[in-house]
Every structure is written in C-alpha cells, then in structure tokens.
Design an enzyme around this catalytic site. Structure first.
Site, PDB file in Angstrom:
ATOM      1  N   SER A  80     -38.002  70.195  -7.649  1.00 48.46           N
ATOM      2  CA  SER A  80     -38.234  70.520  -9.065  1.00 48.46           C
ATOM      3  C   SER A  80     -37.113  69.895  -9.877  1.00 48.46           C
ATOM      4  O   SER A  80     -36.040  69.600  -9.342  1.00 48.46           O
ATOM      5  CB  SER A  80     -38.189  72.032  -9.245  1.00 48.46           C
ATOM      6  OG  SER A  80     -38.178  72.372 -10.627  1.00 48.46           O
TER       7      SER A  80
ATOM      8  N   TYR B 125     -34.765  80.561  -7.878  1.00 46.87           N
ATOM      9  CA  TYR B 125     -35.627  79.373  -7.790  1.00 46.87           C
ATOM     10  C   TYR B 125     -34.784  78.093  -7.773  1.00 46.87           C
ATOM     11  O   TYR B 125     -34.922  77.257  -6.881  1.00 46.87           O
ATOM     12  CB  TYR B 125     -36.582  79.384  -8.981  1.00 46.87           C
ATOM     13  CG  TYR B 125     -37.549  78.244  -9.027  1.00 46.87           C
ATOM     14  CD1 TYR B 125     -38.661  78.210  -8.192  1.00 46.87           C
ATOM     15  CD2 TYR B 125     -37.372  77.183  -9.917  1.00 46.87           C
ATOM     16  CE1 TYR B 125     -39.571  77.164  -8.243  1.00 46.87           C
ATOM     17  CE2 TYR B 125     -38.280  76.133  -9.971  1.00 46.87           C
ATOM     18  CZ  TYR B 125     -39.376  76.126  -9.139  1.00 46.87           C
ATOM     19  OH  TYR B 125     -40.271  75.091  -9.181  1.00 46.87           O
TER      20      TYR B 125
ATOM     21  N   LYS C 215     -34.287  75.220  -4.860  1.00 44.85           N
ATOM     22  CA  LYS C 215     -34.703  73.832  -5.087  1.00 44.85           C
ATOM     23  C   LYS C 215     -33.528  72.856  -4.916  1.00 44.85           C
ATOM     24  O   LYS C 215     -33.712  71.733  -4.451  1.00 44.85           O
ATOM     25  CB  LYS C 215     -35.349  73.701  -6.473  1.00 44.85           C
ATOM     26  CG  LYS C 215     -36.668  74.484  -6.611  1.00 44.85           C
ATOM     27  CD  LYS C 215     -37.715  73.953  -5.641  1.00 44.85           C
ATOM     28  CE  LYS C 215     -39.056  74.632  -5.776  1.00 44.85           C
ATOM     29  NZ  LYS C 215     -40.090  74.054  -4.896  1.00 44.85           N
TER      30      LYS C 215
HETATM   31  N1  LIG Z   1     -45.517  74.386 -12.001  1.00 48.57           N
HETATM   32  C1  LIG Z   1     -44.406  73.737 -12.364  1.00 48.57           C
HETATM   33  O1  LIG Z   1     -44.118  73.599 -13.567  1.00 48.57           O
HETATM   34  C2  LIG Z   1     -43.518  73.141 -11.323  1.00 48.57           C
HETATM   35  C3  LIG Z   1     -42.485  72.243 -11.716  1.00 48.57           C
HETATM   36  C4  LIG Z   1     -41.685  71.662 -10.735  1.00 48.57           C
HETATM   37  C5  LIG Z   1     -41.904  71.939  -9.402  1.00 48.57           C
HETATM   38  N2  LIG Z   1     -42.906  72.806  -9.043  1.00 48.57           N
HETATM   39  C6  LIG Z   1     -43.084  73.061  -7.618  1.00 48.57           C
HETATM   40  O2  LIG Z   1     -44.377  72.628  -7.244  1.00 48.57           O
HETATM   41  C7  LIG Z   1     -44.853  73.418  -6.165  1.00 48.57           C
HETATM   42  C8  LIG Z   1     -46.218  73.975  -6.518  1.00 48.57           C
HETATM   43  O3  LIG Z   1     -46.080  74.759  -7.700  1.00 48.57           O
HETATM   44  P1  LIG Z   1     -47.323  75.228  -8.569  1.00 48.57           P
HETATM   45  O4  LIG Z   1     -46.811  75.505  -9.926  1.00 48.57           O
HETATM   46  O5  LIG Z   1     -48.450  74.293  -8.373  1.00 48.57           O
HETATM   47  O6  LIG Z   1     -47.599  76.643  -7.889  1.00 48.57           O
HETATM   48  P2  LIG Z   1     -48.899  77.557  -7.862  1.00 48.57           P
HETATM   49  O7  LIG Z   1     -48.421  78.954  -7.890  1.00 48.57           O
HETATM   50  O8  LIG Z   1     -49.924  77.133  -8.877  1.00 48.57           O
HETATM   51  O9  LIG Z   1     -49.508  77.238  -6.410  1.00 48.57           O
HETATM   52  C9  LIG Z   1     -48.773  77.523  -5.257  1.00 48.57           C
HETATM   53  C10 LIG Z   1     -49.697  77.566  -4.053  1.00 48.57           C
HETATM   54  O10 LIG Z   1     -48.875  77.873  -2.925  1.00 48.57           O
HETATM   55  C11 LIG Z   1     -49.517  78.882  -2.165  1.00 48.57           C
HETATM   56  N3  LIG Z   1     -48.499  79.676  -1.458  1.00 48.57           N
HETATM   57  C12 LIG Z   1     -47.662  80.584  -1.975  1.00 48.57           C
HETATM   58  N4  LIG Z   1     -46.893  81.119  -1.004  1.00 48.57           N
HETATM   59  C13 LIG Z   1     -47.268  80.526   0.160  1.00 48.57           C
HETATM   60  C14 LIG Z   1     -46.849  80.656   1.500  1.00 48.57           C
HETATM   61  N5  LIG Z   1     -45.904  81.534   1.864  1.00 48.57           N
HETATM   62  N6  LIG Z   1     -47.440  79.884   2.436  1.00 48.57           N
HETATM   63  C15 LIG Z   1     -48.409  79.009   2.080  1.00 48.57           C
HETATM   64  N7  LIG Z   1     -48.863  78.861   0.830  1.00 48.57           N
HETATM   65  C16 LIG Z   1     -48.294  79.603  -0.124  1.00 48.57           C
HETATM   66  C17 LIG Z   1     -50.306  79.708  -3.174  1.00 48.57           C
HETATM   67  O11 LIG Z   1     -51.368  80.408  -2.534  1.00 48.57           O
HETATM   68  C18 LIG Z   1     -50.774  78.642  -4.152  1.00 48.57           C
HETATM   69  O12 LIG Z   1     -52.023  78.107  -3.782  1.00 48.57           O
HETATM   70  C19 LIG Z   1     -43.807  74.503  -5.933  1.00 48.57           C
HETATM   71  O13 LIG Z   1     -42.946  74.148  -4.885  1.00 48.57           O
HETATM   72  C20 LIG Z   1     -43.070  74.531  -7.258  1.00 48.57           C
HETATM   73  O14 LIG Z   1     -41.764  75.034  -7.120  1.00 48.57           O
HETATM   74  C21 LIG Z   1     -43.705  73.412  -9.965  1.00 48.57           C
END
Ligand SMILES: NC(=O)c1ccc[n+]([C@@H]2O[C@H](COP(=O)([O-])OP(=O)(O)OC[C@H]3O[C@@H](n4cnc5c(N)ncnc54)[C@H](O)[C@@H]3O)[C@@H](O)[C@H]2O)c1
Length: 292
Positions: A167, A180, A184
C-alpha cells in the site's frame, strides 16, 4: 511445523512445461490471487485473466470467489483459503498444483484494515491486522516458494514471481491507522529479504504500493465504506456529504483520481515481464507518493 509438500513438489517438477494453451502477455501462467473475491484482488484477477493467465480466486469467502471464477471463464477456479492459517495456505497451494500442475505467479493481495487512535486501539484488532497482513503474507509466500524452488530445479531457466499488494501506507505513515501501516511497511521488509534469498531460484519478489481505491467497496460501500465512516467521524473538516469526502481524497492525488485495479494489474504485468528487477516496492499512486 511445516506441512510436507514433497508430493506436490514432485508434481510441479514433472509438469514444469505442461501449461494450458492460451494467448496474451501472461499466456498459461498459473496464478493465485489471494483475496480475489472482491475489491482490488477481483479486479487484478480479471485483468490477468484477459492476458491469458490461469487464475485461482483464493478467498475466505468461497461463494463469492466461486461466482467471480464463473464470471471469468474456464481458465479460472475458486478455492477457499484463510491466509492467517498455515495449513490452509499449504492446502491452497497443494490443490492448485494438483489441478493445474504448478504455480508461476503468486499475487498475495488479501488484506484487512482496522484503524483508530493508539490510546483506544484494542490488542485484538492489532493482532487481527497483523495475523492477516503480515503473518498471513509469510504463510502465503512460504508455500508458493516451496513449489517455485522445486520448479527451478526442474528448469533453472524458468522465472517465477511473488507479488505482494502492500500500500502507499507501506511507504509513509498513516494517521490513526498504524496497525495497517505497520503491517504494510513490514510487508516490504519481507519482500526485500525474500528477493535476496529467492533470486538464486529465479523467483522475483516485488511489492506494489497502490493509492486509495476510491471506487472499491472498502471506500465506497454505502453502509460501511470509509467515505461514510469519515463523514460521520468528521475526519474531513467542512465535509457535508460523501462526495465532499471523496473530493478531499482525490485532491491529494496529482493525477486527480483514485487507484483502479487496472493500474495495479499493469504493475503486476510489469513485474512479470521485467526480467531484471526484484525486491522493489512500486508506488501506483497517481503521483501521491514520489520516491526519493
Ligand atoms: N482499497 C484500498 O484503497 C487499498 C489501497 C492500497 C492497498 N490496498 C490493499 O489491497 C488489498 C485488497 O484490498 P481491498 O480494498 O480490495 O480489500 P477488500 O476488503 O475489498 O477485499 C479483501 C478480500 O480479502 C478477503 N480476505 C479477508 N481476510 C482474508 C483471509 N484471512 N484469508 C483470505 N482472504 C481474506 C476478503 O474476503 C475479501 O474478498 C489489501 O491488501 C489492501 O491492504 C487497498
């Protein structure tokens, strides 16, 4: 104790050149995307599928993962995993090797967020974030590496990729979001260390550091999304509507929009196609973060 993967290492070695025929930049590459039932993971999986990859939608939410795999088509498959559980990670990798014959790309994307000020923050919430974003990352990549190392023995010229979705909060601190951000930052430490160790097996290890996915469920969910939460918490001074909160976050980005899955998928493809880079943390933030 580690789960014994000898049987699946042997299958992977035998099948190192046995890949499903497909066309595209990632033709036939066997790819697991964790946390791919929704959000960034789902979007990344869709883009990689379009480029010919064999895609495993690995998620804790199996029904949703199954519907995503069905939407994608015959080169996609859904599997249940809890990345914070070692046996579950081993089982995910073993089942993929059993079904498709190997593993070329691991996209470790599953992640969660719990935020709040330090004085109020509960240890159970800290442990929850750490177990998935940090320990879970180790477990996911450990079993991928076990298979990829064996594949290297079968064909020392082949290259494999571990790609971690960190992230922008892995590159700079995040106010009242330390559990978080810490996980990261930690992810990048793991990536750099694995890159050093696994280069000997032609396994590249890189992190991608996306900006905020403002159109994704984490931000835009009408009930639990961060826009609604931040509006209610008064986190954005003067904001009266969800749109005001959104504009506040868009204005932080020189390219003036949130990050999209296609932006992250392009970085994934860069990592795979680039044969001379490992151990990097690649910002995909529309210019919000600029490396020194
Ligand atoms: N959304 C953002 O703005 C953003 C920005 C930078 C990085 N990220 C990173 O991107 C990745 C995805 O984020 P997102 O926003 O799409 O999240 P999200 O919450 O929309 O989706 C996360 C998915 O992970 C699954 N999950 C959760 N815990 C789990 C586990 N223990 N085992 C297996 N699956 C599991 C959930 O069921 C879900 O389908 C994360 O690592 C997040 O930190 C997100």
């Amino acid at each position: 104790m580690s789960v014994d993967m000898t049987k699946w290492q042997a299958i992977a070695k035998e099948n190192i050149h046995n890949r499903i025929q497909a066309t595209g930049r990632l033709a036939g590459k066997i790819t697991i995307v964790t946390g791919a039932a929704q959000g960034f993971g789902k979007g990344i999986a869709e883009e990689l599928y379009k480029e010919g990859a064999v895609i495993v939608i690995a998620d804790m939410n199996l029904p949703l993962a199954e519907s995503v795999a069905a939407e994608l088509g015959e080169r996609a498959w859904a599997i249940a995993v809890n990345v914070s559980d070692e046996e579950s990670c081993a089982n995910m990798v073993a089942q993929v090797v059993e079904k498709f014959g190997g593993l070329d790309i691991m996209v470790a994307n599953a992640g969660v967020v719990r935020s709040g000020p330090i004085a109020d923050f509960e240890k159970k919430d800290f442990d929850f974030v750490t177990a998935i974003n940090y320990t879970g990352l180790f477990l996911t990549c450990k079993y991928a590496a076990i298979i990829m190392e064996a594949q290297h023995e079968a064909d020392p010229t082949a290259m494999f990729d571990i790609i971690v979705n960190s992230s922008k909060s892995g590159l700079e601190g995040s106010n009242k979001n330390f559990a978080y951000a810490g996980s990261k930052f930690g992810a990048i430490g793991l990536v750099q260390s694995w890159a050093m160790e696994l280069a000997a097996y032609n396994i590249k290890v890189n992190a991608i550091c996306p900006g905020n996915y403002l159109d994704g469920p984490l931000w835009s969910d009408p009930v639990r999304g961060l826009f609604v939460q931040y509006l209610e918490a008064g986190k954005v001074p003067g904001a009266k509507t969800v749109e005001d909160v959104r504009r506040f976050y868009e204005a932080k980005v020189p390219l003036n929009r949130g990050c999209l899955p296609i932006d992250v998928a392009r970085a994934v493809m860069y990592c795979v196609e680039q044969k001379y880079e490992t151990g990097q943390a690649i910002p995909v933030t529309g210019g919000q973060i600029m490396l020194n």
